[in-house]
Write an enzyme that holds these catalytic residues in place. Structure first.
Site, PDB file in Angstrom:
ATOM      1  N   SER A 254       0.826  -1.128   0.020  1.00  0.00           N
ATOM      2  CA  SER A 254      -0.067  -0.188   0.006  1.00  0.00           C
ATOM      3  C   SER A 254       0.997   1.234   0.018  1.00  0.00           C
ATOM      4  CB  SER A 254      -0.944  -0.002   1.295  1.00  0.00           C
ATOM      5  OG  SER A 254      -0.116   0.335   2.276  1.00  0.00           O
ATOM      6  N   LYS A 255       0.415   2.559  -0.072  1.00  0.00           N
ATOM      7  CA  LYS A 255       0.892   3.719   0.072  1.00  0.00           C
ATOM      8  C   LYS A 255       2.177   3.835   1.146  1.00  0.00           C
ATOM      9  CE  LYS A 255      -1.845   6.651  -2.508  1.00  0.00           C
ATOM     10  NZ  LYS A 255      -3.357   6.818  -2.316  1.00  0.00           N
TER      11      LYS A 255
END
Ligand code: GLU
Length: 497
Positions: A254-255
């Protein structure tokens, strides 16, 4: 019977192309190409709020940049279009009507409040929520009455009781699932828009998709879809669910793990070939163990049954290393030069002010000169974005000393530094031209004559010529910039220090 293999990539245009989706696209591409089949691009934009035209355009551009080609799609058309779900609502309606008519689906008039009560009750009793099926039992009169009253309704799929479905997944093997866990799920929202799990079946069937290859986060959806295939009497495609991608801390990518969009890697100076190569090895590995592979080599080796049924770990350092290999060893010099120039032109606006200025200076040089520099420094930059900083001494004659360079001069004293530079300068002046191999020879003479350590002389000359205490080979630098520019830099150093 030989049916042509047809795969599809079906992104939702709700953001930039995510690395995980790019890998899905790549595996669909490799599988289709390997089997002489076709890849279809379908834009899944039924979520009208979140879907944006800009994202669709960016998706298409990034896919093309990565090197993925499709046979049919919204941009190229094809015999099974339209390829944008928002343009297929009429088609979906026909199949909704069919499901209603045959009793596989029904209208649900439950209000959001009523559903909330059901949900709360389930929560209190500590069981997972599923719709009670209340509206399954409405009589024809009730339905007509509600419709006349104009009550809003959704359309739900009637999930058969007690069914266990068996999926023979090409990657995961046999997976069994009891559909009682679902409850009757919505296939058309109260605003009339059809839901993913329904439209995807209609599209995959009508577009004659033979293999559905997608992330394993869709596994539960697949069982809902299998029910719809059955109800509509469509032949079932084969399914392959790709392992999820984890960050190095073993949590879902994810980010938090840094850049996760293809576009960001583009901006950061990654090459499409390297990213394609790297992503294709997330969950799959060629039998011969070769890692640096062109698209053609990947197509040739790709075998869907070799995909691991275990999470793939995204190793950013490996991608960085691989990009460096493509820069150093794979691209030919003409191509690499074009990539550098195009990259700097395209993404200059994304850099900070100082870097932008440097890029402008670099781009003011003729292509031939830039090419020469690229050839000299190609083993010292791993991304295109690193090129300007690594190559700066080849382009900028006005030297400012870095803090480390400043420290070095103070340590050996400015007097000694000037002595070194002065003597070296005189030796350069005596030469007709300044060749790379002259550099070491002259610097050694300086050390000998001034009775100084050669290392100290080299470092001082580096500071005078580049403003840094480390960097590119000075022999390479002087060879490229030549006698006049070397003298100019040495003179400035003598004046300013
Ligand atoms: N639009 C879906 C997604 O982006 C596609 C899933 C599928 O391949 O069926 O996740």
């Amino acid at each position: 019977m030989d049916t042509k293999i047809r795969t599809r990539f079906a992104p939702s245009p709700t953001g930039w192309l995510h690395l995980g989706n790019a890998r899905t696209a790549i595996f669909n591409y490799l599988f289709a190409k390997h089997s002489n089949g076709e890849l279809i691009l379908r834009i899944e934009d039924t979520d009208r709020e979140r879907s944006k035209k800009e994202y669709e355009e960016a998706l298409i551009e990034d896919l093309k940049w990565l090197g993925i080609e499709w046979n049919e799609g919204p941009d190229v058309g094809g015999p099974y279009g339209p390829y944008r779900q928002s343009e297929r609502f009429e088609i979906y309606k026909k199949y909704v009507d069919e499901l209603l008519e045959k009793g596989y689906a029904y209208r649900c008039f439950c209000t959001p409040e009523e559903l909330e009560v059901e949900r709360e009750k389930a929560k209190k009793e500590g069981r997972p929520y599923r719709y009670s099926g209340k509206c399954r039992h409405l009589t024809q009169e009730q339905i007509e009455q509600y419709l006349k009253e104009g009550r809003p309704y959704t359309i739900r799929f009637r999930v058969p009781d007690g069914r266990e479905l068996v999926l023979n997944d090409l990657i995961k093997g046999e997976v069994r699932f009891n559909v009682d866990d679902f409850g009757d799920f919505v296939i058309v929202r109260s605003d009339g828009s059809p839901v993913y799990n329904f439209v995807v079946v209609v599209d995959d069937a009508l577009m004659k998709i033979t293999h559905v290859i997608r992330g394993e986060d869709h596994l539960a959806n697949t069982f809902k879809q299998m029910l719809i295939y059955e109800a509509l009497g469509f032949p079932m495609p084969k399914f392959a669910h790709l392992p999820i991608i984890l960050g190095e801390d073993r949590s879902k990518l994810s980010k938090r793990h840094g850049a996760v969009s293809v576009r960001q890697y583009r901006i950061d100076g990654y090459l499409p070939e390297a990213l394609f190569n790297f992503l294709s090895l997330l969950g799959w590995y060629p039998k011969d163990g070769k890692e640096i592979l062109s698209k053609e080599e990947l197509v040739e080796r790709f075998d869907i049954t070799d995909i691991h049924n275990a999470p793939a770990v995204f190793n950013k350092e490996k991608l960085y290393w691989m990009n460096g290999v493509y820069i150093r060893e794979v691209l030919d010099i003409e191509d690499l030069t074009d990539r550098v120039i195009n990259y700097l032109k395209t993404y200059k606006g994304e850099f900070d002010e100082e870097l932008q200025k440097l890029v402008d200076t670099i781009l003011s040089y003729p292509r031939e000169y830039i090419k020469t520099v690229v050839s000299k420094v190609r083993d010292s930059f791993f991304t295109l974005k690193e090129f300007p900083t690594r190559a700066k001494p080849f382009f900028v004659d006005e030297i400012t000393l870095s803090p480390d360079a400043e420290k070095h001069i103070q340590k050996i004293t400015p007097e000694v530094a000037k002595q070194i530079v002065k003597l070296f300068k005189e030796k350069v002046e005596n030469l007709e031209t300044l060749k790379g191999e002259d550099f070491k020879k002259l610097a050694k003479e300086v050390a000998k004559e001034l009775k100084l350590k050669p290392g100290m002389v080299f470092k001082t000359l580096r500071v005078a010529l580049t403003g840094e205490t480390q960097g590119v080979g000075l022999d390479l630098l002087v060879e490229v910039i030549g006698k006049e520019r070397v003298l100019k830099r040495l003179n400035s150093f003598l004046q300013e220090n």
